[in-house]
Design a protein around this motif. Structure first.
Motif, short mmCIF file in Angstrom:
data_model
loop_
_atom_site.label_atom_id
_atom_site.label_comp_id
_atom_site.label_asym_id
_atom_site.label_seq_id
_atom_site.Cartn_x
_atom_site.Cartn_y
_atom_site.Cartn_z
N VAL A 272 19.40 5.20 47.49
CA VAL A 272 19.83 4.60 46.22
C VAL A 272 21.18 5.20 45.82
N ARG A 273 22.13 4.35 45.44
CA ARG A 273 23.45 4.80 44.98
C ARG A 273 23.38 5.07 43.48
N THR A 274 24.25 5.96 43.05
CA THR A 274 24.28 6.31 41.62
C THR A 274 25.71 6.47 41.14
N SER A 275 25.90 6.31 39.86
CA SER A 275 27.17 6.65 39.21
C SER A 275 26.86 7.08 37.79
N LEU A 276 27.77 7.83 37.20
CA LEU A 276 27.54 8.41 35.88
C LEU A 276 28.43 7.73 34.85
N LEU A 277 27.82 7.34 33.73
CA LEU A 277 28.54 6.73 32.61
C LEU A 277 28.45 7.73 31.45
N HIS A 278 29.51 8.48 31.27
CA HIS A 278 29.50 9.59 30.33
C HIS A 278 30.28 9.30 29.05
N GLN A 279 30.96 8.15 28.98
CA GLN A 279 31.92 7.90 27.91
C GLN A 279 31.32 8.05 26.52
N ALA A 280 30.12 7.52 26.30
CA ALA A 280 29.53 7.55 24.96
C ALA A 280 29.21 8.98 24.52
N MET A 281 29.00 9.89 25.48
CA MET A 281 28.69 11.27 25.13
C MET A 281 29.90 12.01 24.57
N GLU A 282 31.08 11.42 24.69
CA GLU A 282 32.32 12.06 24.26
C GLU A 282 32.70 11.73 22.82
N TRP A 283 31.86 10.93 22.14
CA TRP A 283 32.07 10.56 20.73
C TRP A 283 30.77 10.83 19.99
N PRO A 284 30.76 11.74 19.01
CA PRO A 284 29.50 12.14 18.37
C PRO A 284 28.67 10.99 17.82
N ASP A 285 29.31 10.02 17.17
CA ASP A 285 28.54 8.92 16.60
C ASP A 285 27.94 8.03 17.68
N LEU A 286 28.68 7.81 18.75
CA LEU A 286 28.16 6.96 19.83
C LEU A 286 27.11 7.70 20.66
N ARG A 287 27.27 8.99 20.78
CA ARG A 287 26.23 9.77 21.46
C ARG A 287 24.93 9.68 20.69
N GLU A 288 25.01 9.74 19.38
CA GLU A 288 23.82 9.60 18.54
C GLU A 288 23.18 8.23 18.74
N ALA A 289 24.01 7.21 18.91
CA ALA A 289 23.51 5.84 19.10
C ALA A 289 22.83 5.65 20.45
N MET A 290 23.02 6.58 21.37
CA MET A 290 22.41 6.48 22.70
C MET A 290 21.01 7.08 22.75
N ARG A 291 20.52 7.61 21.66
CA ARG A 291 19.23 8.28 21.68
C ARG A 291 18.11 7.36 22.13
N ALA A 292 17.18 7.93 22.88
CA ALA A 292 16.02 7.17 23.32
C ALA A 292 15.14 6.85 22.11
N PRO A 293 14.54 5.66 22.07
CA PRO A 293 13.70 5.29 20.93
C PRO A 293 12.40 6.08 20.90
N SER A 294 11.85 6.20 19.72
CA SER A 294 10.53 6.83 19.52
C SER A 294 10.51 8.29 19.96
N THR A 295 11.64 8.95 19.86
CA THR A 295 11.69 10.38 20.16
C THR A 295 12.21 11.12 18.93
N ARG A 296 11.49 12.15 18.52
CA ARG A 296 11.88 12.88 17.32
C ARG A 296 13.10 13.74 17.58
N TRP A 297 13.09 14.42 18.72
CA TRP A 297 14.22 15.27 19.09
C TRP A 297 14.76 14.78 20.42
N CYS A 298 15.94 14.22 20.40
CA CYS A 298 16.54 13.66 21.61
C CYS A 298 18.03 13.93 21.61
N SER A 299 18.50 14.70 22.58
CA SER A 299 19.93 14.97 22.74
C SER A 299 20.40 14.32 24.03
#
Length: 366
Positions: A272-299
């Motif tokens: 299986v091939r893979t690649s990393l999409l890190h762009q949203a992690m570089e903006w605090p508000d967008l990183r927050e928007a990437m949180r997994a649903p139904s998780t109390r603590w998710c970074s």
């Protein structure tokens, strides 16, 4: 491989070659390595000169990169017949000492799973090419999830609708990066002509953009896209996995890096091939928007795109060489040549074509 008590130059070369094969943000390879003969430990140090002030102001991605290198060290050590024992942030008075990997005598109960991953270390590469769209079987995905969990992190594999949402947030981050002059200058500083430097991203046309605009592949050159960059149709229904941790401190980032590399190597073992999409992690508000649903603590730490596709080919990123240390000395520290320049730093220069990669210079241990 049969265990041996000898730690010679060939063993060190095997260990360090595996370590530098780890993924790193912008291929900065922000690490240094040493070896302590007294404790039989490989030491992993942060190279702060390779940090990204704008894309990674807190150093989170640097710790993630170093954690991936730590995991590769563990895999290579197991391949050589050792039982690797990692220690994260072992010295509170030395913040640049990120980890040590002690080589201990294996026991009969030592798990064999790390050894099976060793062939994948050299084969794993980030693929920036379109995938076929053929879905990765659930057992393979489950093994990737289990691998991340074994390292103290989590993989959230979303359904189609949530996948599209995560990709939309990543696209918003890519647009911000591309329209921010300072960030564009920072990323462009790590572009180098092919063969000119063992660090950074080679400037090549073999990094297509998605003609449909659905897949937010990082464009290091900013807007408009560089002339000659091809546009191709990427998979319509992408498969992604969000790597996340409960905590969000340096130790959590190092654990996340190990979990990331373990998941990537498991994928590689299964073709299986893979690649990393890190762009949203570089903006605090967008990183927050990437949180997994139904998780109390998710970074959120990074978004992994995976699927079936062609060999990486012309999209391979270079790696610095890992020459062996002198086994007679007490401590050996791997030092780096200057990499691509940091914007505004006129003293930093890329190595000239044909120059050596990092060297391991030796001095007496503590």
């Amino acid at each position: 491989m049969t265990h041996t008590d000898k730690i010679n130059a060939l063993a060190l070369e095997t260990l360090l070659t595996a370590a530098v094969a780890a993924p790193s943000i912008h291929n900065t390879q922000p690490w240094r390595f040493g070896f302590d003969l007294g404790t039989r430990s490989v030491t992993v140090h942060a190279d702060r000169s390779r940090s990204l002030a704008l894309a990674d102001p807190d150093g989170r991605a640097q710790y993630l990169s170093a954690g991936s290198a730590v995991f590769n060290l563990r895999v290579a050590a197991a391949h050589l017949g050792w039982q690797p024992v990692p220690h994260l942030l072992p010295d509170p008075y030395d913040p640049d000492l990120l980890a040590t990997v002690q080589l201990t005598v294996p026991t009969a109960a030592a798990p064999p799973d790390l050894r099976t991953l060793y062939p994948a270390v050299a084969r794993r590469h980030s693929s920036r090419m379109p995938f076929t769209g053929r879905p990765v079987p659930e057992p393979v995905v489950a093994e990737m999830v289990a691998g991340a969990r074994a390292e103290g992190a989590h993989l959230y594999v979303p359904d189609i609708l949530r996948t599209r949402r995560l990709l939309r947030v990543t696209s918003a981050a890519e647009l911000r990066n591309a329209t921010d002059k300072a960030r564009t200058a920072e990323s462009r500083a790590w572009i180098a002509p092919p063969g000119a430097s063992p660090y950074g991203i080679p400037f090549t046309t073999a990094r297509p953009l998605d003609a449909a605009g659905r897949m937010p592949m990082r464009d290091f050159t900013g807007r408009p896209p560089a002339p000659g960059r091809p546009r191709m149709r990427f998979e319509r229904h992408a498969q992604v996995a969000l790597l996340w941790t409960v905590g969000d401190r340096p130790r959590d980032w190092l654990q996340a890096g190990q979990a990331l590399e373990r998941a990537l190597l498991v994928a590689t073992v299964h073709g299986v091939r893979t690649s990393l999409l890190h762009q949203a992690m570089e903006w605090p508000d967008l990183r927050e928007a990437m949180r997994a649903p139904s998780t109390r603590w998710c970074s959120p730490q990074v978004l992994i795109r995976f699927g079936y596709g062609p060999e990486a080919g012309g999209t391979l990123t270079p790696r610095a060489e890992a020459p062996p240390a002198d086994r007679r000395v007490g401590h050996a520290v791997r030092t780096s040549n200057p990499g691509p320049p940091v914007p505004g730093d006129g003293d930093r220069r890329s190595p000239s074509p044909g120059t050596d990669g990092p060297r391991i210079t030796a001095h007496r241990g503590r």
